[in-house]
Write an enzyme that holds these catalytic residues in place. Structure first.
Site, PDB file in Angstrom:
ATOM      1  N   HIS A 288       0.861  -1.186   0.000  1.00 43.87           N
ATOM      2  CA  HIS A 288       0.000   0.000   0.000  1.00 43.87           C
ATOM      3  C   HIS A 288       0.890   1.227   0.000  1.00 43.87           C
ATOM      4  CE1 HIS A 288      -1.457   3.293   2.695  1.00 43.87           C
ATOM      5  NE2 HIS A 288      -2.445   3.300   1.822  1.00 43.87           N
TER       6      HIS A 288
ATOM      7  N   ASN B  94       0.479   5.820  -0.402  1.00 44.96           N
ATOM      8  CA  ASN B  94      -0.276   7.011  -0.765  1.00 44.96           C
ATOM      9  C   ASN B  94       0.543   8.253  -0.456  1.00 44.96           C
ATOM     10  OD1 ASN B  94      -1.597   8.610   1.726  1.00 44.96           O
ATOM     11  ND2 ASN B  94      -1.462   6.436   2.242  1.00 44.96           N
ATOM     12  N   VAL B  95       0.309   9.270  -1.259  1.00 47.01           N
ATOM     13  CA  VAL B  95       0.885  10.591  -1.027  1.00 47.01           C
ATOM     14  C   VAL B  95      -0.219  11.602  -1.291  1.00 47.01           C
ATOM     15  CG1 VAL B  95       3.340  10.114  -1.419  1.00 47.01           C
ATOM     16  CG2 VAL B  95       1.854  10.496  -3.380  1.00 47.01           C
ATOM     17  N   ARG B  96      -0.294  12.640  -0.474  1.00 48.62           N
ATOM     18  CA  ARG B  96      -1.440  13.536  -0.576  1.00 48.62           C
ATOM     19  C   ARG B  96      -1.092  14.940  -0.079  1.00 48.62           C
ATOM     20  NH1 ARG B  96      -1.982   9.820   3.479  1.00 48.62           N
ATOM     21  NH2 ARG B  96      -2.169  10.655   5.589  1.00 48.62           N
TER      22      ARG B  96
ATOM     23  N   HIS C 200      -8.137  -4.035  17.894  1.00 49.19           N
ATOM     24  CA  HIS C 200      -9.048  -5.069  18.373  1.00 49.19           C
ATOM     25  C   HIS C 200      -8.433  -6.466  18.255  1.00 49.19           C
ATOM     26  CE1 HIS C 200      -9.640  -4.951  14.042  1.00 49.19           C
ATOM     27  NE2 HIS C 200     -10.250  -6.110  14.101  1.00 49.19           N
TER      28      HIS C 200
ATOM     29  N   GLY D  50     -17.103  10.990  -1.350  1.00 45.45           N
ATOM     30  CA  GLY D  50     -16.275  10.511  -2.454  1.00 45.45           C
ATOM     31  C   GLY D  50     -16.915   9.350  -3.189  1.00 45.45           C
ATOM     32  N   ARG D  51     -16.252   8.911  -4.240  1.00 42.90           N
ATOM     33  CA  ARG D  51     -16.774   7.828  -5.073  1.00 42.90           C
ATOM     34  C   ARG D  51     -16.494   6.495  -4.383  1.00 42.90           C
ATOM     35  NH1 ARG D  51     -14.819   4.784  -9.620  1.00 42.90           N
ATOM     36  NH2 ARG D  51     -16.507   4.301 -11.098  1.00 42.90           N
TER      37      ARG D  51
END
Length: 301
Positions: A107, A109-111, A176, A260-261
């Site tokens: 995984h 991501n960059v944002r 959990h 969002g989609r």
């Protein structure tokens, strides 16, 4: 859109294209389909998905650039002073679920976020990272993955890798279950240190490092023979991945809360998964070693 925001958007679209091209090349059998979409509340994106490939069972690489009148609760939980501000968010997020159980899920991501309010200075920040989720652990893979992560951070200070590594260990944790999702990597959020140019450079360095860390592992493990036992365990462990994404993941919550989609937000979920009541791996097995050794917070390098 300011010049720096236009530069960030151009980088993100180029990164998406490069990652899809190289992953499709490793798969060799399938290409990523492209699905452009518009968000009713403002903005849109490009979702790219590869399914039922020779190496990748399901992979999604999503670019989004959305904006709206108010930040959702998931974005203001740690910064309540931003509630009610208009927002703009753009980023690339991806999850790759390989077919072979000896190849780990990955995984990244960059944002970039910006929150604005009339009469006030804009508030901006960067976030992202990458992490690795093996089903059958190999120490050399975890070490190589973290070496790439460290190298990506090193130009920005010796303290960055240890900080982001610990942040990742703390974030990708199924509370959990009392276990980490994988062997970690990097995670950062609300990042503004050194100004916008320096923070952008750090985000780029991490985004660019993802393939350098992941592709050698895929090439090394993709042809390893496996049977029903390994596949069964892979599907069980994928269940833990799903649990994290639906219960804790901020990106999933932000996407859903901001309208969002849904198809693009949930592209991170694997195509096949199992849950069995109180499954316990055989003592001393490779399956048991995953949780006993690999899914622990440790210094891999």
């Amino acid at each position: 859109m300011s010049d720096i925001q236009a530069e960030i958007k151009e980088y993100l679209l180029t990164l998406q294209e490069d990652i899809c091209e190289q992953l499709a090349g490793v798969d060799g059998a399938k290409e990523f389909i492209t699905d452009e979409w518009q968000r009713e509340g403002g903005g849109g994106g490009v979702t790219r998905v590869l399914s039922e490939g020779a190496v990748i069972e399901k992979g999604g690489v999503n670019f989004s650039h959305v904006f709206g009148a108010g930040l959702p609760a998931s974005a203001t939980e740690s910064r309540p002073e931003l509630a009610g501000r208009q927002f703009e968010a753009m980023g690339v997020s991806l999850v790759i679920h390989p077919k072979n159980p000896y190849v780990p899920t990955s995984h990244a991501n960059v944002r970039f976020f910006q929150a604005t309010k009339e009469g006030a200075e804009p508030v901006w920040w960067f976030g992202g990272g990458f992490d690795l989720t093996p089903y059958y652990g190999f120490e050399e893979d975890a070490q190589a993955w973290h070496q790439v992560a460290r190298d990506a951070c090193l130009p920005f200070g010796d303290e960055i890798y240890p900080k982001f590594k610990q942040w990742c260990d703390d974030y990708f944790y199924n509370r959990h279950r009392g276990e980490h999702r994988g062997v970690g990597g990097l995670f950062f959020d609300d990042w503004t240190e050194g100004g916008i140019e320096n923070s952008f450079a750090l985000m780029k360095s991490i985004g660019n490092a993802y393939l350098a860390g992941y592709l050698p592992i895929v090439q090394k493990r993709k042809n390893m023979p496996y049977g029903e036992r390994e596949r069964h365990f892979q599907l069980l462990r994928r269940g833990r991945y799903v649990e994290f994404n639906l219960i804790y993941d901020r990106g999933t919550l932000f996407g859903l809360q901001s309208g969002g989609r849904t198809e693009s937000i949930l592209m991170s979920l694997p195509p096949e998964v199992r849950w069995e009541y109180d499954f316990q791996p055989q003592e001393g097995s490779a399956e048991a070693r995953l949780t006993e050794f690999f899914l622990q917070s440790r210094d891999w390098i």
